[in-house]
Design a protein around this motif. Structure first.
Motif, PDB file in Angstrom:
ATOM      1  N   LEU A 130       0.833  -1.205   0.000  1.00 60.85           N
ATOM      2  CA  LEU A 130       0.000   0.000   0.000  1.00 60.85           C
ATOM      3  C   LEU A 130       0.869   1.257   0.000  1.00 60.85           C
ATOM      4  N   ILE A 131       1.897   1.270   0.838  1.00 62.07           N
ATOM      5  CA  ILE A 131       2.802   2.424   0.879  1.00 62.07           C
ATOM      6  C   ILE A 131       3.481   2.615  -0.474  1.00 62.07           C
ATOM      7  N   GLY A 132       3.948   1.520  -1.066  1.00 59.71           N
ATOM      8  CA  GLY A 132       4.591   1.598  -2.373  1.00 59.71           C
ATOM      9  C   GLY A 132       3.664   2.155  -3.430  1.00 59.71           C
ATOM     10  N   ALA A 133       2.385   1.755  -3.389  1.00 58.17           N
ATOM     11  CA  ALA A 133       1.408   2.240  -4.370  1.00 58.17           C
ATOM     12  C   ALA A 133       1.162   3.740  -4.226  1.00 58.17           C
ATOM     13  N   VAL A 134       1.045   4.210  -2.978  1.00 54.64           N
ATOM     14  CA  VAL A 134       0.808   5.636  -2.732  1.00 54.64           C
ATOM     15  C   VAL A 134       2.023   6.461  -3.171  1.00 54.64           C
ATOM     16  N   VAL A 135       3.217   5.992  -2.808  1.00 57.51           N
ATOM     17  CA  VAL A 135       4.445   6.700  -3.221  1.00 57.51           C
ATOM     18  C   VAL A 135       4.565   6.713  -4.740  1.00 57.51           C
TER      19      VAL A 135
ATOM     20  N   LEU B  68      -5.572   2.471  -9.366  1.00 56.25           N
ATOM     21  CA  LEU B  68      -6.274   1.205  -9.184  1.00 56.25           C
ATOM     22  C   LEU B  68      -5.600   0.321  -8.141  1.00 56.25           C
ATOM     23  N   ILE B  69      -4.259   0.264  -8.127  1.00 63.02           N
ATOM     24  CA  ILE B  69      -3.603  -0.605  -7.146  1.00 63.02           C
ATOM     25  C   ILE B  69      -3.733  -0.042  -5.727  1.00 63.02           C
ATOM     26  N   ILE B  70      -3.810   1.282  -5.610  1.00 63.10           N
ATOM     27  CA  ILE B  70      -4.073   1.859  -4.282  1.00 63.10           C
ATOM     28  C   ILE B  70      -5.442   1.394  -3.780  1.00 63.10           C
ATOM     29  N   LEU B  71      -6.434   1.447  -4.656  1.00 67.67           N
ATOM     30  CA  LEU B  71      -7.780   1.010  -4.276  1.00 67.67           C
ATOM     31  C   LEU B  71      -7.791  -0.471  -3.915  1.00 67.67           C
ATOM     32  N   ILE B  72      -7.126  -1.292  -4.740  1.00 65.39           N
ATOM     33  CA  ILE B  72      -7.093  -2.741  -4.488  1.00 65.39           C
ATOM     34  C   ILE B  72      -6.454  -3.044  -3.138  1.00 65.39           C
ATOM     35  N   GLN B  73      -5.298  -2.438  -2.879  1.00 67.10           N
ATOM     36  CA  GLN B  73      -4.591  -2.769  -1.647  1.00 67.10           C
ATOM     37  C   GLN B  73      -5.256  -2.154  -0.418  1.00 67.10           C
TER      38      GLN B  73
END
Length: 215
Positions: free
Chosen positions: A105-110, A202-207
């Motif tokens: 999740l952190i990786g996706a936000v960054v 999309l990956i932020i939402l998924i995670q």
């Protein structure tokens, strides 16, 4: 380096059991009923689609937008490689401390923040180069989590899920590069960044949903 690694593993890896383990497809498919695994596969599919769309064309992207980079392009590619190594190394440290799920999740936000800054800073070539390197670093940060999480979620009991996750990795990089080729034809190479932008949202939402449901 590869030869040295092979020599090291030859002398230091212990021999495993010679007994082969038969694949029980029914048990393997039961793992697909686990919501955590389904979210993980969805994350893998989306993140590597975005990765393949930008990574495949990173060299022509930089040269097309910033022709002055041409004389030092080989140095830039080495620097990008070093950034990837650092991202992978940092990813291992962070994952060990807070777990793969929060790291994803952190990786996706960054990643989303980097993509936005990369788009905003396109007129400034050295800033754009910096954020391109950070994008690559964070991609390998995320990649480590994705490539190890399948083993952790299944407690290393499903070679099928691990293989499926790995196959999604390579397949979606190919799909992403093909999608980027379409975008380049229709708009221009500068527009491939929008694919990464959409996949990151999309990956932020998924995670986020996955973590909220299973952590």
């Amino acid at each position: 380096m590869m030869i040295a690694a092979l020599i090291y593993f030859h002398f230091n890896l212990t021999e495993g059991s010679s007994d082969s383990t038969e694949l029980n497809l029914k048990n393997e498919l039961n793992f697909l009923k686990d919501g955590k695994i389904l979210f993980l596969l969805a994350y893998t599919i989306v993140v590597f689609l975005g990765y393949g769309s930008f990574y495949t064309y990173v060299t022509p992207y930089l040269l097309e937008l910033y022709p002055s980079f041409k004389p030092v392009m080989s140095v830039i590619l080495v620097a990008i490689g070093v950034a990837s190594f650092i991202g992978n190394w940092v990813g291992g440290i962070v994952s060990a401390k807070i777990g793969y799920a929060r790291s994803m999740l952190i990786g996706a936000v960054v990643h989303l923040a980097i993509v936005i800054l990369l788009f905003v800073m396109q007129p400034l070539q050295w800033a754009a180069l910096l954020f391109t390197m950070l994008w690559m670093m964070n991609s390998w940060f995320i990649g480590l989590q994705v490539n190890t999480s399948a083993a952790q979620v299944t407690e290393n009991k499903s070679s099928f899920i691990i293989s499926l996750n790995t196959s999604a990795n390579f397949l979606d990089q190919a799909v992403g590069s093909s999608l980027a080729a379409v975008v380049i034809t229709l708009g221009g190479i500068q527009d491939i960044i929008f694919i990464s932008l959409l996949t990151n949202l999309l990956i932020i939402l998924i995670q986020f949903v996955s973590n909220k449901k299973y952590l």
